[in-house]
Design an enzyme around this catalytic site. Structure first.
Site, PDB file in Angstrom:
ATOM      1  N   ASP A  84       0.844  -1.204   0.000  1.00 31.43           N
ATOM      2  CA  ASP A  84       0.000   0.000   0.000  1.00 31.43           C
ATOM      3  C   ASP A  84       0.879   1.255   0.000  1.00 31.43           C
ATOM      4  OD1 ASP A  84       0.866  -0.154   2.621  1.00 31.43           O
ATOM      5  OD2 ASP A  84      -1.143   0.001   3.515  1.00 31.43           O
ATOM      6  N   SER A  85       2.223   1.049  -0.060  1.00 30.81           N
ATOM      7  CA  SER A  85       3.126   2.172  -0.329  1.00 30.81           C
ATOM      8  C   SER A  85       2.851   2.741  -1.716  1.00 30.81           C
ATOM      9  CB  SER A  85       4.587   1.721  -0.228  1.00 30.81           C
ATOM     10  OG  SER A  85       4.810   0.552  -0.992  1.00 30.81           O
ATOM     11  N   ASP A 102      -1.122  -6.074  -0.101  1.00 30.56           N
ATOM     12  CA  ASP A 102      -1.491  -5.474   1.186  1.00 30.56           C
ATOM     13  C   ASP A 102      -2.994  -5.280   1.292  1.00 30.56           C
ATOM     14  OD1 ASP A 102       0.710  -5.060   2.821  1.00 30.56           O
ATOM     15  OD2 ASP A 102       1.239  -3.144   1.900  1.00 30.56           O
ATOM     16  N   GLU A 126       9.429  -4.047  10.242  1.00 34.07           N
ATOM     17  CA  GLU A 126       9.863  -2.769   9.662  1.00 34.07           C
ATOM     18  C   GLU A 126      10.484  -1.866  10.729  1.00 34.07           C
ATOM     19  OE1 GLU A 126       6.989  -0.895   7.105  1.00 34.07           O
ATOM     20  OE2 GLU A 126       8.172   0.956   6.945  1.00 34.07           O
TER      21      GLU A 126
HETATM   22  O1  KIV Z   1       3.583  -1.109   1.585  1.00 34.15           O
HETATM   23  C1  KIV Z   1       4.762  -1.496   1.538  1.00 34.15           C
HETATM   24  O2  KIV Z   1       5.508  -1.236   0.592  1.00 34.15           O
HETATM   25  C2  KIV Z   1       5.256  -2.289   2.654  1.00 34.15           C
HETATM   26  C3  KIV Z   1       6.735  -2.512   2.718  1.00 34.15           C
HETATM   27  C4  KIV Z   1       7.399  -1.286   3.181  1.00 34.15           C
HETATM   28  C5  KIV Z   1       7.072  -3.676   3.543  1.00 34.15           C
HETATM   29  O3  KIV Z   1       4.519  -2.700   3.485  1.00 34.15           O
END
Ligand code: KIV
Length: 271
Positions: A51-52, A90, A189
């Site tokens: 979700d980044s 995610d 993280e």
């Molecule tokens: O959303 C994402 O990219 C993540 C990573 C930072 C592990 O959860």
């Protein structure tokens, strides 16, 4: 929705075997077809549709605004490209924390509409009922502890987590809870390296770190960060493998000049 359904070469079982034989697991994010295709062909083990995407694709400051529809769009684009790597999507904020029935419905939509292999969820004890319900439907779940960006408004900062004993103890308890529930892995993280190594040594399931040191079972980075597309984000844990910001800026400037000068297109570039 695609009617195709595939089993990829990297499975959750395979990841556990990798941990058992001490082979490190490589994981990167992807949000679109073209990037996922390159990553898969390069031999990455796990592709995370994180979700980044909120930050690097949509320009939001936090991951909070992401919706299930956003994640399904990105997940489907990635899954369509991938033959080998395990694809994890995610679950976005607000789609699993409330109640386990809603959590299962969210995970089922991800699995049916994206053809990913698994979902990832942030949190431990607080969300364990949702984790268990999703797992009971046969959907593989990856946990995410330590810095959990979906909870940014609770903590107010992205600094290193679990430096104090109380928070570290809770993280260890949560990691065991997730493993006992049946998760196939967990992301840790931005926590002290010593704590990352301790969790990895106590758990049978693979522990993937982002800013959790070298004593864990694998590493994950956000692909835009490691490629240096975004040159404004430089946490200590980030290693840049390219400076695409510079390369892309150079290419764009050259193109603009070529168009303005009439150099593009030339005789061989037209019909
Ligand atoms: O959303 C994402 O990219 C993540 C990573 C930072 C592990 O959860």
């Amino acid at each position: 929705m695609s009617t195709e359904n595939r089993t990829r070469a990297v499975t959750t079982f395979r990841l556990t075997e990798m941990k058992q034989r001490g082979e490190k697991i490589s994981m990167l994010t992807a949000y679109d077809y073209s990037m996922a295709k390159i990553l898969d062909a390069a031999g990455i083990d796990v592709i995370l549709v994180g979700d980044s995407a909120a930050n690097v694709m949509a320009g939001f400051e936090t991951t909070v605004p992401m919706t299930l529809e956003h994640m399904i769009y990105h997940g489907r684009s990635v899954a369509r490209a991938v033959d080998r790597a395990l694809v994890v999507v995610d679950l976005p904020f607000g789609t699993y924390q409330g109640n386990s029935k809603e959590a299962l419905a969210s995970a089922v939509r991800i699995m049916k509409e994206t053809e990913a292999d698994a979902v990832k969820m942030e949190g431990g004890e607080e969300i364990i009922e949702s984790v268990e319900r999703i797992l009971s439907a046969g959907i593989p779940v990856m946990g995410h502890l330590g810095l959990t960006p979906q909870a940014i408004h609770k903590y107010g900062t992205y600094t290193v987590r679990a430096k104090e004993k109380e928070e570290a103890d809770k993280l260890v308890r949560d990691a065991h809870l997730l493993e006992d529930a049946g998760c196939f892995g967990v992301v840790l993280e931005k926590i002290p390296a010593e704590l990352g190594a301790r969790v990895a040594s106590e758990l049978r399931m693979p522990v993937i770190g982002i800013g959790a040191g070298g004593g864990v079972d694998g590493q994950v980075l956000v692909v835009h960060d490691m490629l240096g597309i975004n040159n404004e984000f430089s946490p200590r844990f980030l290693r840049r493998y390219a400076n695409l910001h510079e390369i892309m800026t150079g290419a764009f400037r050259q193109y603009i000049d070529d168009v303005k000068n009439g150099d593009f297109p030339n005789q061989t570039e037209q019909y």
